[in-house]
Design a protein around this motif. Sequence first.
Motif, PDB file in Angstrom:
ATOM      1  N   TYR A 188      -1.407  -2.640   5.763  1.00  0.00           N
ATOM      2  CA  TYR A 188      -1.405  -3.600   4.662  1.00  0.00           C
ATOM      3  C   TYR A 188      -1.535  -2.791   3.371  1.00  0.00           C
ATOM      4  CZ  TYR A 188      -1.990  -7.392   8.027  1.00  0.00           C
ATOM      5  OH  TYR A 188      -1.798  -8.279   9.062  1.00  0.00           O
ATOM      6  N   PRO A 189      -1.031  -3.330   2.249  1.00  0.00           N
ATOM      7  CA  PRO A 189      -1.122  -2.598   0.985  1.00  0.00           C
ATOM      8  C   PRO A 189      -2.548  -2.096   0.721  1.00  0.00           C
ATOM      9  CG  PRO A 189       0.101  -4.650   0.699  1.00  0.00           C
ATOM     10  CD  PRO A 189      -0.395  -4.639   2.107  1.00  0.00           C
ATOM     11  N   GLN A 190      -2.677  -0.830   0.389  1.00  0.00           N
ATOM     12  CA  GLN A 190      -3.982  -0.203   0.078  1.00  0.00           C
ATOM     13  C   GLN A 190      -4.996  -0.244   1.228  1.00  0.00           C
ATOM     14  OE1 GLN A 190      -3.336  -2.402  -3.230  1.00  0.00           O
ATOM     15  NE2 GLN A 190      -2.065  -0.607  -3.658  1.00  0.00           N
TER      16      GLN A 190
ATOM     17  N   ASP B 137       6.813  -6.484   6.455  1.00  0.00           N
ATOM     18  CA  ASP B 137       7.743  -5.641   7.212  1.00  0.00           C
ATOM     19  C   ASP B 137       7.066  -4.324   7.560  1.00  0.00           C
ATOM     20  OD1 ASP B 137      10.009  -7.308   7.350  1.00  0.00           O
ATOM     21  OD2 ASP B 137      10.565  -6.791   5.287  1.00  0.00           O
ATOM     22  N   PRO B 138       7.463  -3.713   8.692  1.00  0.00           N
ATOM     23  CA  PRO B 138       6.855  -2.431   9.082  1.00  0.00           C
ATOM     24  C   PRO B 138       7.125  -1.328   8.040  1.00  0.00           C
ATOM     25  CG  PRO B 138       8.245  -3.308  10.856  1.00  0.00           C
ATOM     26  CD  PRO B 138       8.477  -4.165   9.659  1.00  0.00           C
TER      27      PRO B 138
END
Length: 243
Positions: free
Chosen positions: A13-15, A55-56
């Motif tokens: 996940y972001p960050q 998305d991966p």
Amino acid sequence: KGLLEFKNVTFSYPQEDITLNKFNLKIEPNKKIAIVGKSGSGKSTLFNLITRIFDPNEGKILLDNFDIKDLNEESLRQNISIIRQEPFIFNRSIIDNFKLINKSITLEEIRKYAKMAYLDDYIMSLPNNYNTILGEGGVNLSGGQKQRLSIARTLAKKSKIILFDEATSALDNESQEFIKKAINELVKDHTVVIIAHRLSTIIDADIIHVVDKGKIVASGKHKELLKTSKIYKNLYEQESLNS
Ligand code: ADP
Ligand code: MG
């Protein structure tokens, strides 16, 4: 056909730290497939990727050998449904709850799907049957009935792939039994994946995958896993203790 495949999928996940690390899994149609693992091990993330909420970072997810990134979003949404713990029920009649998903559906079809979801008997016991208004100002369904309605609506949507995310964890034993029966019907011509919190719903699964720290660490049937996977055995014993 409904053949889903994760190929070397890495995702964060972001960050955040890595959630899935070179994850590989083949999910075949017409089998009862379960995914278990500790909370935070990455189970729901698998569904977030199948439905393309995310998305991966690396790797691919294939549906019948096509990268899902190359598939039309509408068709993906049409063919994949998730049944969650608290399904959304429209504050309208039961018929409308189906028509909002499939405009041209007939009452006969609605009843067929409600029967498959073990809900028709209950609906027919209500004074207004399928014209009963649900929710506020109408009839409040129990958690198990909401889920059965959600299963019936998914059948009306004609999704090939049906994903359950810990859907039965909050249900009483009787509702769980109904859902279990409904799932066993679905399995006959759908791809069914169940993320299970309560192992009792998936003890009879054709294959159970144990996820830990973003990887599959064991796969097999209940009895095999009790012998081969310490994590599975612990999850099972913890549950037996709790009940
Ligand atoms: P499970 O369903 O097995 O309990 P999840 O797939 O929900 O686990 O979560 C895996 C990891 O990813 C956890 O560490 C969780 O905190 C994190 N996570 C889940 N969803 C998000 C999100 N939307 N944003 C950031 N981190 C997330
Ligand atoms: Mg989860």
